[in-house]
Design a protein around this motif. Structure first.
Motif, mmCIF file in Angstrom:
data_model
loop_
_atom_site.group_PDB
_atom_site.id
_atom_site.type_symbol
_atom_site.label_atom_id
_atom_site.label_comp_id
_atom_site.label_asym_id
_atom_site.label_seq_id
_atom_site.Cartn_x
_atom_site.Cartn_y
_atom_site.Cartn_z
ATOM 1 N N THR A 1 0.830 -1.208 0.000
ATOM 2 C CA THR A 1 0.000 0.000 0.000
ATOM 3 C C THR A 1 0.861 1.253 0.000
ATOM 4 N N LEU A 2 1.931 1.217 0.820
ATOM 5 C CA LEU A 2 2.832 2.363 0.902
ATOM 6 C C LEU A 2 3.498 2.632 -0.435
ATOM 7 N N SER A 3 3.895 1.563 -1.129
ATOM 8 C CA SER A 3 4.547 1.736 -2.422
ATOM 9 C C SER A 3 3.589 2.343 -3.441
ATOM 10 N N LEU A 4 2.298 1.969 -3.354
ATOM 11 C CA LEU A 4 1.315 2.539 -4.268
ATOM 12 C C LEU A 4 1.111 4.023 -3.991
ATOM 13 N N ILE A 5 1.102 4.378 -2.686
ATOM 14 C CA ILE A 5 0.974 5.795 -2.324
ATOM 15 C C ILE A 5 2.142 6.585 -2.889
ATOM 16 N N PHE A 6 3.361 6.038 -2.696
ATOM 17 C CA PHE A 6 4.548 6.731 -3.173
ATOM 18 C C PHE A 6 4.572 6.791 -4.701
ATOM 19 N N ALA A 7 4.089 5.720 -5.362
ATOM 20 C CA ALA A 7 4.105 5.692 -6.821
ATOM 21 C C ALA A 7 3.191 6.770 -7.390
ATOM 22 N N GLU A 8 2.074 7.029 -6.738
ATOM 23 C CA GLU A 8 1.129 8.018 -7.225
ATOM 24 C C GLU A 8 1.490 9.429 -6.777
ATOM 25 N N GLY A 9 2.373 9.549 -5.831
ATOM 26 C CA GLY A 9 2.712 10.859 -5.287
ATOM 27 C C GLY A 9 1.838 11.161 -4.094
ATOM 28 N N GLY A 10 2.353 10.934 -2.909
ATOM 29 C CA GLY A 10 1.564 11.115 -1.695
ATOM 30 C C GLY A 10 1.944 12.377 -0.947
ATOM 31 N N LYS A 11 1.202 12.638 0.124
ATOM 32 C CA LYS A 11 1.489 13.769 1.004
ATOM 33 C C LYS A 11 2.299 13.245 2.182
ATOM 34 N N ILE A 12 3.509 13.727 2.305
ATOM 35 C CA ILE A 12 4.445 13.221 3.307
ATOM 36 C C ILE A 12 4.770 14.319 4.308
ATOM 37 N N LEU A 13 4.538 14.025 5.571
ATOM 38 C CA LEU A 13 4.926 14.931 6.650
ATOM 39 C C LEU A 13 6.267 14.475 7.201
ATOM 40 N N VAL A 14 7.217 15.390 7.269
ATOM 41 C CA VAL A 14 8.557 15.070 7.765
ATOM 42 C C VAL A 14 8.759 15.746 9.116
ATOM 43 N N ILE A 15 9.042 14.934 10.133
ATOM 44 C CA ILE A 15 9.396 15.442 11.462
ATOM 45 C C ILE A 15 10.860 15.082 11.691
ATOM 46 N N PRO A 16 11.777 15.996 11.411
ATOM 47 C CA PRO A 16 13.204 15.665 11.476
ATOM 48 C C PRO A 16 13.791 15.881 12.867
ATOM 49 N N GLN A 17 15.045 15.483 12.999
ATOM 50 C CA GLN A 17 15.814 15.705 14.217
ATOM 51 C C GLN A 17 17.023 16.554 13.853
ATOM 52 N N ASP A 18 17.295 17.574 14.644
ATOM 53 C CA ASP A 18 18.384 18.496 14.337
ATOM 54 C C ASP A 18 19.738 17.797 14.445
ATOM 55 N N GLY A 19 20.768 18.491 13.982
ATOM 56 C CA GLY A 19 22.117 17.950 14.045
ATOM 57 C C GLY A 19 22.436 17.108 12.819
ATOM 58 N N SER A 20 23.368 16.186 12.980
ATOM 59 C CA SER A 20 23.779 15.337 11.865
ATOM 60 C C SER A 20 22.637 14.451 11.374
ATOM 61 N N HIS A 21 21.649 14.221 12.232
ATOM 62 C CA HIS A 21 20.491 13.427 11.820
ATOM 63 C C HIS A 21 19.804 14.073 10.610
ATOM 64 N N TRP A 22 19.651 15.396 10.663
ATOM 65 C CA TRP A 22 19.001 16.099 9.562
ATOM 66 C C TRP A 22 19.888 16.124 8.318
ATOM 67 N N LEU A 23 21.191 16.240 8.494
ATOM 68 C CA LEU A 23 22.088 16.243 7.338
ATOM 69 C C LEU A 23 21.985 14.929 6.571
ATOM 70 N N SER A 24 21.711 13.839 7.284
ATOM 71 C CA SER A 24 21.537 12.542 6.628
ATOM 72 C C SER A 24 20.169 12.423 5.965
ATOM 73 N N MET A 25 19.167 13.016 6.585
ATOM 74 C CA MET A 25 17.799 12.876 6.084
ATOM 75 C C MET A 25 17.490 13.826 4.928
#
Length: 282
Positions: free
Chosen positions: A11-35
């Protein structure tokens, strides 16, 4: 369990294939540089990506040029205070000292830095306008680094699936949350630098550190558990919140890790942040 997991992935792959709405809750520091490169690529692939960041951070700058939407919420401290705390946290990882002192030093620095990120999370949850926007936006999935729990709390609040993006989790909480076997007789604990082939003495020390983890992690996540109680009006542990993660994207390569059990929804993506070099010319 496996059937439900694979159905969700489909189901997730189908959402991504069609273009979904993604909410990103990141973490500051090097975590964000990776994300960040992953977030940029998701937007380029046709998804509608919204990144929620605090007004004060070290690397998550809303003024930078980006191809995704950024929503900013205010927090009550200055960038200088965060920089000092983060520097102390990083320095604690490189001081040469005994195992016990390493554990104590990192524990103290982790408690200190977690206070800042707890303030971030509480400020976000207390921001009525921002939370109303998140509810009304009807996101398909939350993409988050769960290391300090705000992403899992938001995910539970919005009742949407979540995808975790992380390098690992302290105290083996990732294994506990996914019900993955994590025997201390065979899986080395953090700080000890053991391999998976341990002597009897190393196994004993490994077990002692494993027992210490129950005391070590509780105070770090206690505030977030209290915050979750305020939101949901029921007792919920950090492990309970983490267990809602549908997919765990683990930023390490199985080849470079010691052998250990993993669950079907744990995906190894080591090397994802490496630069793509051009082929050598003839």
């Amino acid at each position: 369990f496996y059937q439900r997991t694979w159905m969700f992935l489909l189901t997730l792959s189908l959402i991504f294939a069609e273009g979904g709405k993604i909410l990103v809750i990141p973490q500051d520091g090097s975590h964000w540089l990776s994300m960040r490169p992953v977030v940029e690529q998701l937007q380029q692939n046709g998804h509608e990506v919204v990144v929620v960041v605090p007004s004060t951070s070290l690397y998550m700058k809303p003024t930078e040029t980006q191809n995704y939407t950024v929503k900013v919420y205010p927090i009550p401290y200055a960038e200088e205070h965060l920089a000092v705390a983060l520097k102390s946290f990083v320095d604690a990882h490189f001081i040469e000292q005994s195992v016990l002192n390493i554990i104590i030093t990192m524990y103290q620095s982790m408690l200190e830095i977690s206070k800042f990120f707890f303030t971030n999370c509480k400020s976000l949850l207390d921001n009525e306008d921002m939370m109303r926007y998140l509810r009304e936006s009807k996101f398909d999935v939350v993409f988050t680094d769960p290391i300090l729990m705000c992403g899992p709390i938001i995910t539970e609040y919005l009742s949407v699936p979540s995808v975790y993006f992380l390098r690992g989790f302290p105290c083996g909480m990732d294994s506990e949350a996914t019900q993955c076997p994590n025997p201390p007789s065979y899986v080395p604990r953090l700080f000890l630098n053991n391999s998976d082939s341990m002597t009897f003495a190393q196994r004993v020390k490994n077990m002692l550190v494993h027992m210490l983890e129950f005391v070590y992690c509780k105070p770090i996540f206690a505030r977030f558990e209290e915050l979750a109680y305020e939101i949901f009006q029921k007792k919920v542990t950090a492990t309970d919140l983490l267990s809602r993660g549908a997919v765990w994207l683990m930023r390490y390569d199985f080849v470079f890790e010691f052998p250990r059990p993993v669950m079907p929804n744990m995906v190894f993506i080591g090397g994802i942040n490496c630069d793509q070099k051009k082929k050598l010319s003839q």
